[in-house]
Design an enzyme around this catalytic site. Structure first.
Site, mmCIF file in Angstrom:
data_model
loop_
_atom_site.group_PDB
_atom_site.id
_atom_site.type_symbol
_atom_site.label_atom_id
_atom_site.label_comp_id
_atom_site.label_asym_id
_atom_site.label_seq_id
_atom_site.Cartn_x
_atom_site.Cartn_y
_atom_site.Cartn_z
ATOM 1 N N ASP A 11 0.816 -1.211 0.000
ATOM 2 C CA ASP A 11 0.000 0.000 0.000
ATOM 3 C C ASP A 11 0.855 1.269 0.000
ATOM 4 O OD1 ASP A 11 -2.306 1.426 0.000
ATOM 5 O OD2 ASP A 11 -2.934 0.895 2.022
ATOM 6 N N ASN A 59 -10.372 -3.246 -7.268
ATOM 7 C CA ASN A 59 -9.509 -2.284 -7.980
ATOM 8 C C ASN A 59 -9.987 -1.951 -9.396
ATOM 9 O OD1 ASN A 59 -6.397 -3.477 -6.455
ATOM 10 N ND2 ASN A 59 -7.725 -1.788 -5.849
HETATM 11 C C1 FPP Z 1 -2.161 0.006 -3.244
HETATM 12 O O1 FPP Z 1 -1.613 1.309 -3.233
HETATM 13 C C2 FPP Z 1 -1.520 -0.779 -4.299
HETATM 14 C C3 FPP Z 1 -2.165 -1.407 -5.324
HETATM 15 C C4 FPP Z 1 -3.618 -1.378 -5.481
HETATM 16 C C5 FPP Z 1 -1.426 -2.135 -6.377
HETATM 17 C C6 FPP Z 1 -0.137 -2.777 -5.982
HETATM 18 C C7 FPP Z 1 0.613 -3.123 -7.209
HETATM 19 C C8 FPP Z 1 1.953 -3.041 -7.396
HETATM 20 C C9 FPP Z 1 2.899 -2.669 -6.326
HETATM 21 C C10 FPP Z 1 2.599 -3.299 -8.703
HETATM 22 C C11 FPP Z 1 2.186 -4.501 -9.455
HETATM 23 C C12 FPP Z 1 2.654 -5.776 -8.903
HETATM 24 C C13 FPP Z 1 3.254 -6.736 -9.624
HETATM 25 C C14 FPP Z 1 3.366 -8.067 -9.090
HETATM 26 C C15 FPP Z 1 3.835 -6.477 -10.924
HETATM 27 P P1 FPP Z 1 -2.527 2.563 -3.583
HETATM 28 O O2 FPP Z 1 -2.445 2.835 -5.032
HETATM 29 O O3 FPP Z 1 -3.912 2.339 -3.079
HETATM 30 O O4 FPP Z 1 -1.780 3.694 -2.786
HETATM 31 P P2 FPP Z 1 -2.457 4.949 -2.044
HETATM 32 O O5 FPP Z 1 -3.256 4.385 -0.901
HETATM 33 O O6 FPP Z 1 -1.267 5.741 -1.597
HETATM 34 O O7 FPP Z 1 -3.307 5.661 -3.048
#
Ligand code: FPP
Length: 226
Positions: A11, A59
């Site tokens: 996250d 998502n």
């Molecule tokens: C949450 O952070 C993260 C995600 C929904 C996606 C996680 C994906 C990756 C790290 C990359 C892809 C993975 C692979 C295996 C290639 P957020 O976007 O909700 O962050 P925020 O809360 O700061 O907005």
């Protein structure tokens, strides 16, 4: 004691990107890079299985551009690391509903090809949770049993989860200061230790992972006993 199976809720990518004045997808790309060194580091330490929450069933409601970038990142990751996975005898597992119409045939094919090519390996496992939701996983498992007329037990449910064979999660790590599970490996983490850090995922270095391991080492796990 070392955890055998760690689950990561990656996250804080969006907030990390915002701090740099960049689009959210920049944070996801940086976040994907974190996995590259982290897997090797933890496997060298002796951890067997690493689960990553890459894309939840919720998502899809994000802006189309971000959804596309996240999907592209997964395909890129799989393509880039397949040779390394094969060389290091690492099994790639993708947990989630891969039958969904929202996933393109080309993405499905590329992912499944990598999964099949590494399916015999048992030493190390990288489990990417993609189009994943834990409640949906449990419902899916129970329905599979009912359709076959098999009895529903803890063991039979477990054997029909997308994570079949990976074992319980010992440690869940969630970055960015949020303290919740967000529908991630609920069944598998029944006795997991939960580690929360303010560190944003793109800043999660191997040293940060070592801090989590040290914290885990000091936990007294009783599994309901005394
Ligand atoms: C949450 O952070 C993260 C995600 C929904 C996606 C996680 C994906 C990756 C790290 C990359 C892809 C993975 C692979 C295996 C290639 P957020 O976007 O909700 O962050 P925020 O809360 O700061 O907005």
């Amino acid at each position: 004691m070392l955890p055998k199976h760690i689950g990561f809720i990656m996250d804080g990518n969006g907030r990390w990107a915002k701090k740099q004045g960049k689009p959210r997808s920049f944070g996801h790309a940086k976040g994907a890079e974190v996995l590259e060194g982290l897997c090797d580091h933890l496997f060298e330490k002796g951890v067997r299985c690493l689960s990553f929450y890459a894309f939840s069933t919720e998502n899809w409601s994000r802006p189309e551009e971000e959804v596309k970038k996240l999907n592209d990142l997964l395909v890129k990751f799989v393509k880039k690391f397949l040779p390394t996975f094969i060389k290091n005898k690492t099994r790639l597992v993708i947990s989630g509903d891969l039958t969904s119409q929202r996933i393109s045939d080309s993405t499905r094919k590329k992912i499944m090809n990598a999964v099949e090519k590494t399916s015999e390996f048992t030493e190390h496992i990288v489990n990417i949770c993609y189009n994943y939701g834990s409640r949906s996983e449990i419902v899916h498992a129970v329905n599979a049993l009912l359709e076959r007329g098999e009895s529903v037990t803890e063991r039979s449910i477990e054997e029909n989860l997308w994570t079949n064979g990976l074992g319980d999660v010992d440690l869940i790590v969630r970055t960015s200061g949020e303290q919740r599970l967000s529908n991630f490996l609920l069944w598998q983490s029944a006795y997991a230790e939960l580690y929360f850090t303010d560190c944003l995922w793109p800043d999660f270095t191997n040293d940060e992972a070592d801090k989590a391991l040290m914290w885990f080492e000091n936990r007294k796990r009783t599994f309901g006993g005394v």
